[in-house]
Enzyme design. Structure first.
Site, PDB file in Angstrom:
ATOM      1  N   GLY A   1       9.510   6.204  -5.184  1.00 40.25           N
ATOM      2  CA  GLY A   1       9.663   4.761  -5.120  1.00 40.25           C
ATOM      3  C   GLY A   1       9.143   4.116  -6.391  1.00 40.25           C
TER       4      GLY A   1
ATOM      5  CD  GLN B   1       5.188   1.300  -9.486  1.00 44.35           C
ATOM      6  OE1 GLN B   1       6.106   1.265  -8.673  1.00 44.35           O
ATOM      7  NE2 GLN B   1       4.413   2.367  -9.628  1.00 44.35           N
TER       8      GLN B   1
ATOM      9  CB  CYS C   1       0.718   4.943  -7.052  1.00 43.50           C
ATOM     10  SG  CYS C   1       1.458   3.525  -7.878  1.00 43.50           S
ATOM     11  CG  LEU C   2       5.893   7.206  -9.989  1.00 40.91           C
ATOM     12  CD1 LEU C   2       7.301   6.701 -10.248  1.00 40.91           C
ATOM     13  CD2 LEU C   2       5.747   8.660 -10.403  1.00 40.91           C
TER      14      LEU C   2
ATOM     15  CG  HIS D   1       3.120   2.570  -2.365  1.00 42.33           C
ATOM     16  ND1 HIS D   1       1.955   3.317  -2.476  1.00 42.33           N
ATOM     17  CD2 HIS D   1       3.530   2.339  -3.637  1.00 42.33           C
ATOM     18  CE1 HIS D   1       1.703   3.515  -3.765  1.00 42.33           C
ATOM     19  NE2 HIS D   1       2.635   2.935  -4.483  1.00 42.33           N
ATOM     20  CD  GLU D   2       7.281   1.676  -4.333  1.00 45.94           C
ATOM     21  OE1 GLU D   2       6.927   0.994  -5.308  1.00 45.94           O
ATOM     22  OE2 GLU D   2       7.003   2.889  -4.231  1.00 45.94           O
TER      23      GLU D   2
ATOM     24  CG  HIS E   1       3.576  -1.392  -6.568  1.00 41.35           C
ATOM     25  ND1 HIS E   1       2.484  -1.298  -7.394  1.00 41.35           N
ATOM     26  CD2 HIS E   1       3.869  -0.121  -6.195  1.00 41.35           C
ATOM     27  CE1 HIS E   1       2.130  -0.020  -7.510  1.00 41.35           C
ATOM     28  NE2 HIS E   1       2.948   0.712  -6.791  1.00 41.35           N
TER      29      HIS E   1
HETATM   30 ZN    ZN Z   1       2.984   2.708  -6.512  1.00 40.29          ZN
END
Ligand code: ZN
Length: 166
Positions: free
Chosen positions: A43, A48, A90-91, A132-133, A136
């Site tokens: 995701g 991000q 998380c990226l 989660h997204e 963000h």
């Molecule tokens: Zn993330």
């Protein structure tokens, strides 16, 4: 696209609702999908990649089953129930994971890449990924959800993993 790393300030800013789904936005979506696959993530939220627009892309399909990207524009959770605690990563926070409590079942609305209205129910990894997204897009990273003690431990660890960053 470059993925911003915690605690970049854009990761702590709220994304604005999309008012127009045009070629420009679709190009952003396509580049986000490409960036997500390249980073081997499931995701990615627009914050991000430095874009404060309410757009998220996901693909929770196991890799051996091919790709099945999901695009959500202006996502909302209209109903949530149950709870589940699972390890999350998380990226934007590479090489770190922690157990986070999320709703187990959610009702989601939003728009797809072509502006079509979506309304569906999600559970399991997809429900977790959407929550989660969505965080963000509100300027919240999963590590912001840690208890004060765990957050202090994270900060210590993060200082070692990411020398030169706060
Ligand atoms: Zn993330």
């Amino acid at each position: 696209m470059k993925i911003l790393i915690y605690p970049h300030k854009i990761l702590h800013q709220e994304a604005a609702a999309v008012t127009n789904i045009d070629g420009n936005l679709q190009e952003l979506i396509d580049r986000m999908i490409e960036t997500m696959y390249k980073a081997k993530g499931i995701g990615l939220a627009a914050n991000q990649v430095g874009e404060l627009r309410q757009v998220m892309v996901m693909d929770v399909t196991p890799s051996e089953e091919g790709s099945n990207p999901i695009v959500l524009i202006n996502p909302r959770i209209s109903h949530a129930e149950g709870s589940e605690v699972t390890e999350e990563g998380c990226l934007s926070v590479p090489d770190y994971s922690a157990k986070i409590k999320r709703a187990a079942l959610i009702q989601v609305t939003g728009f797809d890449r072509d502006g079509k209205e979506l309304s569906f129910e999600a559970d399991g990894i997809l429900a977790r990924c959407i929550q989660h997204e969505l965080d963000h897009l509100k300027g919240i990273c999963f590590v912001d959800r840690l208890s004060p003690l765990k957050k202090a431990m994270f900060r210590k660890k993060w200082a070692k993993i990411r020398p030169g960053r706060k």
